[in-house]
Design an enzyme around this catalytic site. Structure first.
Site, PDB file in Angstrom:
ATOM      1  N   TYR A  14       5.443 -10.184   7.110  1.00  0.00           N
ATOM      2  CA  TYR A  14       5.220  -8.542   7.574  1.00  0.00           C
ATOM      3  C   TYR A  14       5.837  -8.551   8.813  1.00  0.00           C
ATOM      4  O   TYR A  14       5.512  -9.140   9.828  1.00  0.00           O
ATOM      5  CB  TYR A  14       3.888  -8.139   7.236  1.00  0.00           C
ATOM      6  CG  TYR A  14       3.348  -8.017   5.532  1.00  0.00           C
ATOM      7  CD1 TYR A  14       3.453  -6.793   5.230  1.00  0.00           C
ATOM      8  CD2 TYR A  14       2.652  -8.921   4.967  1.00  0.00           C
ATOM      9  CE1 TYR A  14       3.528  -6.331   3.825  1.00  0.00           C
ATOM     10  CE2 TYR A  14       2.342  -8.851   3.793  1.00  0.00           C
ATOM     11  CZ  TYR A  14       2.646  -7.459   3.221  1.00  0.00           C
ATOM     12  OH  TYR A  14       2.370  -7.502   1.937  1.00  0.00           O
TER      13      TYR A  14
ATOM     14  N   ASP B  91       0.830  -0.942  -0.121  1.00  0.00           N
ATOM     15  CA  ASP B  91       0.216   0.085   0.152  1.00  0.00           C
ATOM     16  C   ASP B  91       0.712   1.434   0.012  1.00  0.00           C
ATOM     17  O   ASP B  91       2.039   1.101   0.353  1.00  0.00           O
ATOM     18  CB  ASP B  91      -0.860   0.190   1.397  1.00  0.00           C
ATOM     19  CG  ASP B  91      -1.937  -0.824   1.435  1.00  0.00           C
ATOM     20  OD1 ASP B  91      -2.084  -1.382   0.415  1.00  0.00           O
ATOM     21  OD2 ASP B  91      -2.658  -0.798   2.278  1.00  0.00           O
TER      22      ASP B  91
END
Lengths: 245, 245
Positions: free
Chosen positions: A111, A53
């Site tokens: 992540y 993102d």
């Protein structure tokens, strides 16, 4: 044509994410394609494993690109690092079989999320972590984190606009640790929906603040309601750490 | 009046150094005095232990300020962290005896220098380290570093404009280590001339590149000639790490 696998590190702070948008939009994919096209002498397309993102960083994004030019791995890497902006680095280029596809061959993804949990801001990490002034209860966060592990329908952690057919994903591990004022959350899974990691971290922050009980996590997941998850954690604290291909 | 000792951390990247200059100049001292004067309701002066240069960072600068207002340590610290820019943090405020003076009471100072020594730039540390693409010979740098230890006349490592009466300084230690692509240099001494650390690091870089022989360092120091020291290392890699008061 030769297929190359690239390992890319970037500070996502000033980009609108990985994925190329319209012309002139500032994206990681766009920057890479621009420089690679100059090297190749014609337009090329680069395929990324993960569409990070806007504002999200990467320690090791994986991508692949097919080039006609007969050129060594180190020459590609040197050319890219010379002409890319300083906030995007290519740390490895290797020749791979023609069938290798960075997105289709991506298996597990890891992540990492960084929270700076002191009353004062961190001058050097202010753009690379989320600042929470109130002391978080890390033990509660660790307890809560365990409920995300396993296969679940993560509709509650998806974006309303998501068009994904299935929202079932498997979380393999969720490690949460505190070190010198930072709380680091590392989550590994077979895939993540748009904003899913930042929403999970948001729930964990609410748990750490005492607003959500750790044992309430299964109810939130099962509810499939997006308004149950708490805040969306800041993009600047999130790093794509590893892609298993 | 109450005297307070402040421990301050800052990203020096966008400042013209610690020391207040003319009106409106962007300095760390200027920013702190502005916010402290608002708190106090009248103009106050803050005294720093070390006058860091433009672009140099601090992990723990020490300063002191005398305030009339009867206010708790934590209120001062909260007020400062609320109104200071995000790249300056106050990590501790404690009441000290009236005679405490941050500059006069500073004994030893420790500086840290970070070199990023890989062919590709480091996206997250590009503003917080000096990038040297060519592989440096760290063993040679360690050997060279030892010659700086002890009491020397550091005229060769001073600035031509320096008005200091004596350029004799004592270096207590010089630690150089390599870790995950970074070379960190930590130097402790009883004082440093303007640009002295960056010039010493510049010499060490030339040694690491093979341009200067480690055993030549004593000659450079003894020469007292400023053109013998090699390059001036970038400001962005330098951190004021610790002041012993």
């Amino acid at each position: 044509m030769t297929n190359y696998k690239l390992t890319i590190q970037y500070d996502g702070g000033r980009y609108k994410g990985w994925q190329r948008l319209g012309n002139g939009e500032n994206t990681i994919q766009g920057k890479l394609e621009q420089v690679l096209s100059e090297l190749e002498g014609e337009k090329v397309e680069i395929i990324g494993s993960s569409r990070t993102d806007a504002g999200v960083h990467a320690l090791a994004q994986i991508a692949n690109v097919k080039l006609n030019k007969n050129i060594t791995e180190s020459k590609i890497s040197n050319y890219l690092n010379r002409y890319l902006p300083q906030d995007i680095s290519v740390i490895e280029v290797i020749e791979v079989p023609d069938r290798f596809h960075a997105r289709y061959h991506a298996k597990d993804k890891t992540y990492r999320y960084k929270i700076w949990n002191k009353v004062y801001p961190h001058p050097f990490m202010r753009k690379y972590s989320m600042h929470i002034e109130t002391k978080l209860d890390v033990d509660k966060m660790i307890k809560a984190g365990q409920y995300f592990i396993g296969e679940h329908d993560f509709t509650a952690y998806s974006n309303a606009k998501s068009k994904k057919k299935t929202k079932v994903r498997s979380i393999h591990s969720m490690e949460i640790e505190e070190n010198e004022g930072f709380i680091q959350i590392r989550v590994k899974g077979n895939g993540f929906l748009y904003n899913m990691v930042r929403k999970m971290v948001g729930t964990l922050i609410e748990v750490g603040l005492g607003h959500i009980d750790p044992d309430h996590i299964p109810d939130i997941i099962e509810s499939k309601e997006r308004n149950q998850t708490g805040r969306l954690a800041d993009a600047c604290g999130l790093y794509l750490e590893k892609i298993d291909v």
